[in-house]
Scaffold this motif. Sequence first.
Motif, PDB file in Angstrom:
ATOM      1  N   LEU A   1      -3.950   0.331 -10.094  1.00 18.26           N
ATOM      2  CA  LEU A   1      -4.184   1.702 -10.539  1.00 18.26           C
ATOM      3  C   LEU A   1      -5.453   2.278  -9.940  1.00 18.26           C
ATOM      4  O   LEU A   1      -5.459   3.394  -9.400  1.00 18.26           O
ATOM      5  N   THR A   2      -6.546   1.543 -10.031  1.00 14.99           N
ATOM      6  CA  THR A   2      -7.832   2.072  -9.597  1.00 14.99           C
ATOM      7  C   THR A   2      -8.000   2.090  -8.081  1.00 14.99           C
ATOM      8  O   THR A   2      -8.874   2.794  -7.563  1.00 14.99           O
ATOM      9  N   LEU A   3      -7.170   1.341  -7.353  1.00  8.55           N
ATOM     10  CA  LEU A   3      -7.323   1.272  -5.907  1.00  8.55           C
ATOM     11  C   LEU A   3      -6.223   2.008  -5.152  1.00  8.55           C
ATOM     12  O   LEU A   3      -6.456   2.443  -4.017  1.00  8.55           O
ATOM     13  N   PHE A   4      -5.055   2.167  -5.753  1.00  6.02           N
ATOM     14  CA  PHE A   4      -3.943   2.779  -5.022  1.00  6.02           C
ATOM     15  C   PHE A   4      -3.253   3.907  -5.778  1.00  6.02           C
ATOM     16  O   PHE A   4      -3.041   4.982  -5.231  1.00  6.02           O
ATOM     17  N   SER A   5      -2.893   3.664  -7.025  1.00  8.39           N
ATOM     18  CA  SER A   5      -2.050   4.631  -7.727  1.00  8.39           C
ATOM     19  C   SER A   5      -2.785   5.935  -8.001  1.00  8.39           C
ATOM     20  O   SER A   5      -2.282   7.011  -7.718  1.00  8.39           O
ATOM     21  N   ASP A   6      -3.966   5.839  -8.575  1.00 10.17           N
ATOM     22  CA  ASP A   6      -4.727   7.046  -8.885  1.00 10.17           C
ATOM     23  C   ASP A   6      -6.216   6.728  -8.869  1.00 10.17           C
ATOM     24  O   ASP A   6      -6.875   6.720  -9.902  1.00 10.17           O
ATOM     25  N   PRO A   7      -6.773   6.425  -7.696  1.00  9.44           N
ATOM     26  CA  PRO A   7      -8.189   6.021  -7.644  1.00  9.44           C
ATOM     27  C   PRO A   7      -9.094   7.165  -8.077  1.00  9.44           C
ATOM     28  O   PRO A   7      -8.975   8.288  -7.575  1.00  9.44           O
TER      29      PRO A   7
END
Length: 585
Positions: free
Chosen positions: A277-283
Amino acid sequence: MILNPVGGFVRYVRRITRRILGPPNPTNTLPPPQTSVTFSSTIGKRSNSFSPDRYVKRHSLPHALYPFLALWIGCFIILVRQQYYVPNAPTIISCEASPWDDWPPDLCGLAGGNCEDDLTGIDGKTFRCLGGCAGSKLGNPRYVGSEKINGKPLVIGGGDDEKTYRADSWVCPSALHSSIISSTLGGCVNFHSLPYPTGYSYYKSKYSNNINSTSFEPDYPGAFRLSSSTNLTNGCIDLHYIATGFNAFCLSITTLFLKPPSSLLFTLLLVGGYFHLTLFSDPPNTPPNWETIFSILPTVLLTGYWMWFMSFKETMKGFKELPFELCLWQGLGFWIGIESSVIFNKLPITRLGYDPLDPAGIIALTIIIILAVIVVLIQAWEMRKYGLLRYYLIRYIPVIPLIIILVFIPGYTFRPHHYLFALLAIPVLSLPNRISLFGQAFALGLFLDGVGRWGWDGIIQLTGSLVGDADVGSFIPSFWNNMTTSTTLYWDPINTIEKVYNVTGYSILIDDIQKSSDYTNSSIDMTTLDLTEGIDHYVRLAYIANGSSLDFTDPVVWYTNSSWSELWSSTSQGGDNITAEQTGS
């Protein structure tokens, strides 16, 4: 014998209530879920059946679990490096980045002079845009000329042959509007600023790639054009969807064939989902802020520990011998929750609580409420059978008055964040059934989506801190209809404003650019402003207090025939005057 009708009624209601609530004592052990799905077919007189779970068990490779996990983690690290740390790759900018911060107008100052270096200083540079910028939207209303736009990317112009945009346009959505980058994979774009203060005029509207840009006719001192960066392919592709597909595949293989312990599988969902989540989906930051990521992680782990014992442990134990069902329902719920920002951004209810719902939004919200009610009723019936309904009602009913108290605290706004919905749902999704299996995984993804993007924002927040660039409700100048002429606009003089407000002058916007920040007269002659003839022009006013602009009026339009747009009548000091309707900026 004297009959007591009241007592009889009370006893009757008590019996009905007990029957509805079910057994008073919870069942110690919950039964496992129903048998796995089976696909049957009949060929001639021979009947064949295929069970996915039996097939998976026969082909499981539990000894390959830890080597596979090591390979998965290594490939994930490579994807992170390729996403953010490719040598000599262009600088990543956010979807809302623009050369000029046009609001509030004090930022760029008179004629945008304070932002000149922000525009010309990046001339010729190459920037990288991540995917999904078509979904970035204004959070508050914004005027462009006399048109109020909201709930869409700020893109002004781009309809001319050279694809010229006003300097306050968002660069990445403008690049998408120009078909330079992909809405899914993003891309790199070359930035070219036009000379200041010559700027540009006649910004034309155009609908392209699901973005409808806004038109604007008058001269504007800041403008830019964009071009494709075809020579920089390395480090220009957003790996969000590639990483999502890779992680979903690895999670499926692990669940289906490698027989991980339930606690390890939950850890993969919790920790792997958080970093995805924090690196790809919605950083929340690009490139990622590792200090923030690791500062939130301990509280995420502690909350996950509570989720495991409250819900996941019991449900996953029930599906331990059904790996196909576990992979299907848990994986589906988990990835919908993790990607909820992307999936639900397309629904017309993303700004629920801010904007009134249109018919499509009402339909979407109604469907969601109906589905939620159905799930609650099914879970309540299942809990009743196992004697759990009373247990949870006693613990959930006190939440209602608590929420009511929080809603009515003066000066604060109740904020039901993603993580709050997830935490409230987790305890009642603890049964060994498919609804719980799907729902708890979705709640976990929703929790990670909320905490990963916004951190642990408070359940109540100061109302003033939520305003952003919207109006704060301050008083605004009133236009004087009886004195305004075809060329001169009149409004309340400063000496009519009480000194307690510390008003020192007016901030005047002409054609969306600050013309004066210390104007003290109560009128302006439009013929003295050297404006382009043959087009409409726009005037907005705000009081200056304590060195900054207060709320601005709506635009007043000076038409090409030297007439003014309709002014709304009201009564205030100085006689018959007009008060512009207050709106967001």
